[in-house]
Write a protein that holds these residues in place. Sequence first.
Motif, PDB file in Angstrom:
ATOM      1  N   GLN A  44       0.809  -1.237   0.000  1.00  0.00           N
ATOM      2  CA  GLN A  44       0.000   0.000   0.000  1.00  0.00           C
ATOM      3  C   GLN A  44       0.838   1.281   0.000  1.00  0.00           C
ATOM      4  OE1 GLN A  44      -2.375  -1.207   3.334  1.00  0.00           O
ATOM      5  NE2 GLN A  44      -2.907  -2.872   1.945  1.00  0.00           N
ATOM      6  N   LEU A  46       2.686   4.644  -1.276  1.00  0.00           N
ATOM      7  CA  LEU A  46       2.211   5.745  -2.121  1.00  0.00           C
ATOM      8  C   LEU A  46       2.740   5.637  -3.546  1.00  0.00           C
ATOM      9  CD1 LEU A  46       0.471   8.231  -1.327  1.00  0.00           C
ATOM     10  CD2 LEU A  46       2.595   9.522  -1.160  1.00  0.00           C
ATOM     11  N   TRP A  47       3.971   5.107  -3.679  1.00  0.00           N
ATOM     12  CA  TRP A  47       4.566   5.020  -5.021  1.00  0.00           C
ATOM     13  C   TRP A  47       4.004   3.866  -5.852  1.00  0.00           C
ATOM     14  CZ3 TRP A  47       5.146   9.609  -4.600  1.00  0.00           C
ATOM     15  CH2 TRP A  47       6.170  10.299  -3.990  1.00  0.00           C
ATOM     16  N   ASP A  48       3.092   3.064  -5.266  1.00  0.00           N
ATOM     17  CA  ASP A  48       2.346   2.083  -6.069  1.00  0.00           C
ATOM     18  C   ASP A  48       1.275   2.806  -6.855  1.00  0.00           C
ATOM     19  OD1 ASP A  48       3.589  -0.194  -5.446  1.00  0.00           O
ATOM     20  OD2 ASP A  48       2.058  -0.966  -4.065  1.00  0.00           O
ATOM     21  N   LYS A  49       0.782   3.871  -6.225  1.00  0.00           N
ATOM     22  CA  LYS A  49      -0.318   4.633  -6.824  1.00  0.00           C
ATOM     23  C   LYS A  49       0.211   5.736  -7.737  1.00  0.00           C
ATOM     24  CE  LYS A  49      -4.344   7.096  -5.001  1.00  0.00           C
ATOM     25  NZ  LYS A  49      -4.906   7.564  -3.736  1.00  0.00           N
ATOM     26  N   TYR A  50       1.309   6.347  -7.327  1.00  0.00           N
ATOM     27  CA  TYR A  50       1.893   7.455  -8.086  1.00  0.00           C
ATOM     28  C   TYR A  50       3.322   7.096  -8.478  1.00  0.00           C
ATOM     29  CZ  TYR A  50      -1.852  10.259  -5.946  1.00  0.00           C
ATOM     30  OH  TYR A  50      -3.060  10.760  -5.532  1.00  0.00           O
ATOM     31  N   ASP A  51       3.672   7.368  -9.729  1.00  0.00           N
ATOM     32  CA  ASP A  51       5.048   7.137 -10.162  1.00  0.00           C
ATOM     33  C   ASP A  51       5.917   8.262  -9.585  1.00  0.00           C
ATOM     34  OD1 ASP A  51       7.459   7.148 -11.433  1.00  0.00           O
ATOM     35  OD2 ASP A  51       6.648   6.792 -13.438  1.00  0.00           O
ATOM     36  N   MET A  71      -1.573  15.291  -5.889  1.00  0.00           N
ATOM     37  CA  MET A  71      -1.051  14.258  -4.986  1.00  0.00           C
ATOM     38  C   MET A  71      -0.676  14.869  -3.640  1.00  0.00           C
ATOM     39  SD  MET A  71       2.091  12.819  -3.764  1.00  0.00           S
ATOM     40  CE  MET A  71       3.394  13.421  -4.791  1.00  0.00           C
ATOM     41  N   GLU A  74      -3.587  15.397  -1.341  1.00  0.00           N
ATOM     42  CA  GLU A  74      -4.040  14.145  -0.714  1.00  0.00           C
ATOM     43  C   GLU A  74      -3.151  13.807   0.493  1.00  0.00           C
ATOM     44  OE1 GLU A  74      -4.182   9.566  -2.102  1.00  0.00           O
ATOM     45  OE2 GLU A  74      -4.685  11.019  -3.653  1.00  0.00           O
TER      46      GLU A  74
END
Length: 259
Positions: A44, A46-51, A71, A74
């Motif tokens: 989970q 953050l860099w899974d969601k955002y490159d 980002m 958030e």
Amino acid sequence: MSSTNIERQARTVAQALCDAQQAVALTGAGISVESGIPAFRGAQGLWDKYDPMEFASIESFLDNPARVWGMLRELDELVRQARPNPAHQALARLESLGRLQMVVTQNIDGLHQEAGSRRVVEFHGSGRRLRCLGCGRLVSRAELMFDELPPRCGCGGLIKPDVVFFGEPIPERAAMTAMAMAHSCQVMLVVGTSAVVAPASHLPLLAKSAGAVVVEINPEPTALTGRISDHALHVGASEALTLIAQAVEERLGGAGEGR
Ligand code: APR
């Protein structure tokens, strides 16, 4: 009651802290996970969601500030709701007991200071400070409006949080202070960091090569495990640091008895 392996390790670390003249904690995103702020890497993250190269480099911020601010908004929301957890509190307690001289943090959330740590080096800056890239003015968090992205200063300039993006240098004073401490400490606690982002990741290596005991606190093995760390406590930061602070208190409390 027999003590667990983690309790035994905590007592060993407490002994090292009591013997040390100088001790420092290097912290990363993992210490704030229990405060509700996700880490960057791992489950989970953050860099899974955002490159990160699209959302955390200075080039991408300047290219498309509205997108990056999406980002940041958030993250800002999570940080504003977050409160220090027992791991932050245990480090503050160790400082007040005179057994920890400094916290060097890669985090921008201000939770160490909120927990009561006084000597905190913010290696990657602070999300609580903002600056206008146009006029250079410091912008207070209260002034920040998210009705329009990216937020702009009264002068029309782009507002940037005072954090270090990929491609930006580490604030010089923070870098110098942290490196000097890594050289001179006898114990370094490395808490909740994957230890893959340089130059912060060099600090445990510096400490180790200068003869310090390196203690890793992380539920997962990292690049330091079995190579650089002398002790690895593979549990959450709150559990490990609470046990360590308690063991230090017991040692200090008992130190005067019978002498
Ligand atoms: N207690 C301790 N450690 C934890 C916990 C917990 N409760 N939960 C997760 N962790 C660990 C993870 O196993 C992981 O190794 O915290 C580590 C977090 O690693 P990263 O997300 O890579 O965070 P960090 O090392 O601080 O990242 C360094 O990278 O993206 C940049 O600028 C950003 O400062 C950040 C830098």
